[in-house]
Scaffold this active site. Structure first.
Site, PDB file in Angstrom:
ATOM      1  N   CYS A  93      23.950  41.162  -9.042  1.00 33.04           N
ATOM      2  CA  CYS A  93      23.444  40.969  -7.681  1.00 33.04           C
ATOM      3  C   CYS A  93      24.563  41.247  -6.691  1.00 33.04           C
ATOM      4  CB  CYS A  93      22.925  39.545  -7.500  1.00 33.04           C
ATOM      5  SG  CYS A  93      22.461  39.274  -5.792  1.00 33.04           S
ATOM      6  N   GLY A  94      24.309  42.177  -5.791  1.00 32.62           N
ATOM      7  CA  GLY A  94      25.322  42.566  -4.799  1.00 32.62           C
ATOM      8  C   GLY A  94      25.531  41.498  -3.740  1.00 32.62           C
ATOM      9  N   HIS A  95      24.418  40.988  -3.168  1.00 36.32           N
ATOM     10  CA  HIS A  95      24.613  40.046  -2.058  1.00 36.32           C
ATOM     11  C   HIS A  95      25.321  38.794  -2.551  1.00 36.32           C
ATOM     12  CE1 HIS A  95      21.268  37.278  -3.207  1.00 36.32           C
ATOM     13  NE2 HIS A  95      21.953  36.434  -2.450  1.00 36.32           N
ATOM     14  N   ASP A 246      14.271  39.656  -0.248  1.00 37.94           N
ATOM     15  CA  ASP A 246      15.683  39.637   0.118  1.00 37.94           C
ATOM     16  C   ASP A 246      15.834  39.807   1.628  1.00 37.94           C
ATOM     17  OD1 ASP A 246      18.427  39.905   0.219  1.00 37.94           O
ATOM     18  OD2 ASP A 246      18.538  41.234  -1.521  1.00 37.94           O
ATOM     19  N   CYS A 250      20.105  44.079   0.190  1.00 44.25           N
ATOM     20  CA  CYS A 250      20.067  44.061  -1.278  1.00 44.25           C
ATOM     21  C   CYS A 250      21.108  45.026  -1.871  1.00 44.25           C
ATOM     22  CB  CYS A 250      18.676  44.410  -1.808  1.00 44.25           C
ATOM     23  SG  CYS A 250      18.556  44.130  -3.572  1.00 44.25           S
ATOM     24  N   GLY A 251      22.152  44.455  -2.453  1.00 46.02           N
ATOM     25  CA  GLY A 251      23.270  45.275  -2.947  1.00 46.02           C
ATOM     26  C   GLY A 251      22.877  46.223  -4.059  1.00 46.02           C
ATOM     27  N   THR A 252      22.263  45.683  -5.128  1.00 47.93           N
ATOM     28  CA  THR A 252      21.918  46.568  -6.249  1.00 47.93           C
ATOM     29  C   THR A 252      20.772  47.502  -5.856  1.00 47.93           C
ATOM     30  OG1 THR A 252      20.569  44.763  -7.151  1.00 47.93           O
ATOM     31  CG2 THR A 252      22.758  45.054  -8.098  1.00 47.93           C
TER      32      THR A 252
HETATM   33  O1  PYC Z   1      21.910  42.008  -3.497  1.00 52.86           O
HETATM   34  O2  PYC Z   1      21.597  42.922  -5.467  1.00 52.86           O
HETATM   35  C1  PYC Z   1      21.273  42.152  -4.572  1.00 52.86           C
HETATM   36  C2  PYC Z   1      20.067  41.310  -4.737  1.00 52.86           C
HETATM   37  C3  PYC Z   1      19.157  41.321  -5.743  1.00 52.86           C
HETATM   38  C4  PYC Z   1      18.208  40.355  -5.457  1.00 52.86           C
HETATM   39  C5  PYC Z   1      18.550  39.764  -4.273  1.00 52.86           C
HETATM   40  N1  PYC Z   1      19.695  40.355  -3.845  1.00 52.86           N
END
Ligand code: PYC
Length: 330
Positions: A93-95, A246, A250-252
């Site tokens: 998860c990026g965030h 989100d 969302c990072g990923t």
């Molecule tokens: O930031 O990758 C992310 C992420 C995945 C689900 C919520 N945030």
């Protein structure tokens, strides 16, 4: 003051461009586990109830996100990280990684001098680095060097009697990416319930396709849905885990979208783009390397965003509380 307590857990709450992460430290895992997937398996077998206590009501809510920091499985890493949702676990998860890195530096868990500190995390998706930019001793932004990301396949699904195209792409998690024009709903906060409901159908149907594509896979194949706004170049919303969405870009998801943009010839291999969330917060994404694997372009994206600490608190579990294990009303 006196109260009965079965146990307590110290938590650090952060938000990354609007999306919460509830962070805890956890040391009670065997030392010889070989990878983050084995650590996650052990945690699920012994402590899944902790996830529910942390994220569900009455202490959390349907959109609460969490992260567990454990001893690293690789000697050169700082921590193993497990990413928790109200209904399961994500591989990466990026965030949350941006929130964790900000908290570790801000609160002095990681000592640093100078204007940058790189942290290394073992995740189920692979090893991830986070470069924390520091000004006057405070973290001001974090750049995540994500795992290898790639476009997987385009599939057709039936939604409301209409065939629509879904692009499946990987950025640490699988994403099922759909254009808002194809479902007839703009990515705007007032449409969130409809977006979540469509997201659920898109996720379920894409999961069926992913199970056939990767029958041996031991990681989480259940994709998150990303609905990209056809009226704005790079606005999107990601829906996941039951009824969650989100608030951050969302990072990923930003990484998976970069892989799709490269596949479609809309992003150069040395290019950058800015992904925008449903609440208009932003992550920037830069491709830092690429390679060709069996005719498919695989990229390593770097995602940059900001996070803040929102509270430090102690979760209390009272023995006679009938709802102590957590619940959700959805
Ligand atoms: O930031 O990758 C992310 C992420 C995945 C689900 C919520 N945030």
């Amino acid at each position: 003051m006196s109260f009965k307590s079965e146990f307590t857990i110290d938590v650090i709450d952060t938000h990354t461009e609007g999306e919460p992460t509830r962070i805890i430290f956890w040391n009670d895992v065997p030392k010889n586990l070989k990878d983050a997937l084995s650590v996650r398996k052990y945690f699920i077998e012994h402590y899944d109830y902790i996830r529910k206590i942390l994220l569900m009501e009455p202490r959390g809510h349907k959109d609460q996100f969490g992260a567990v920091l454990l001893p690293p499985v690789n000697p050169d890493s700082d921590y193993t990280v497990l990413y928790l949702t109200t209904d399961s676990y994500l591989d990466m998860c990026g965030h949350a990684t941006i929130g964790i890195s900000t908290a570790l530096v801000s609160l002095g868990y990681i000592k640093c001098e100078g204007s940058e500190k790189t942290l290394t995390f073992d995740t189920v998706a692979g090893t991830v680095k986070a470069r924390v930019k520091i000004e006057n001793g405070e973290p001001v932004s974090v750049s995540i060097i994500d795992v290898k990301s790639y476009f997987v396949k385009q599939i057709d699904i039936l939604l409301n009697g209409k065939e629509i195209k879904v692009n499946i792409s990987y950025g640490g998690n699988f994403y099922a990416i759909v254009k808002s024009d194809d479902i007839g709903i703009d990515v705007e906060p007032h449409n969130i319930e409809k977006l979540i409901n469509y997201g659920k159908i898109i996720r379920e149907k894409s999961y069926e396709a992913l199970k056939i594509l990767y029958p041996e896979n031991r990681k989480n194949l259940y994709p998150l849905a990303m609905i990209t706004d056809s009226k704005h170049d790079y606005r999107a919303v990601v829906t996941f885990s039951g009824n969650s969405f989100d608030r951050s870009p969302c990072g990923t998801g930003t990484a998976a979208r970069a892989a799709l943009l490269v596949h479609d010839g809309k992003l150069d291999l040395n290019g950058e783009y800015v992904n925008e969330s449903i609440i208009r917060t932003k992550f920037s994404c830069k491709i830092i390397s690429s390679e060709n694997i069996n005719g498919n372009t695989v990229i390593v994206p770097e995602i940059t965003g900001r996070a803040w600490i929102t509270q430090l608190c102690k979760i209390i579990v009272q023995p006679d509380d009938p709802l102590k294990g957590g619940f959700l009303v959805e």
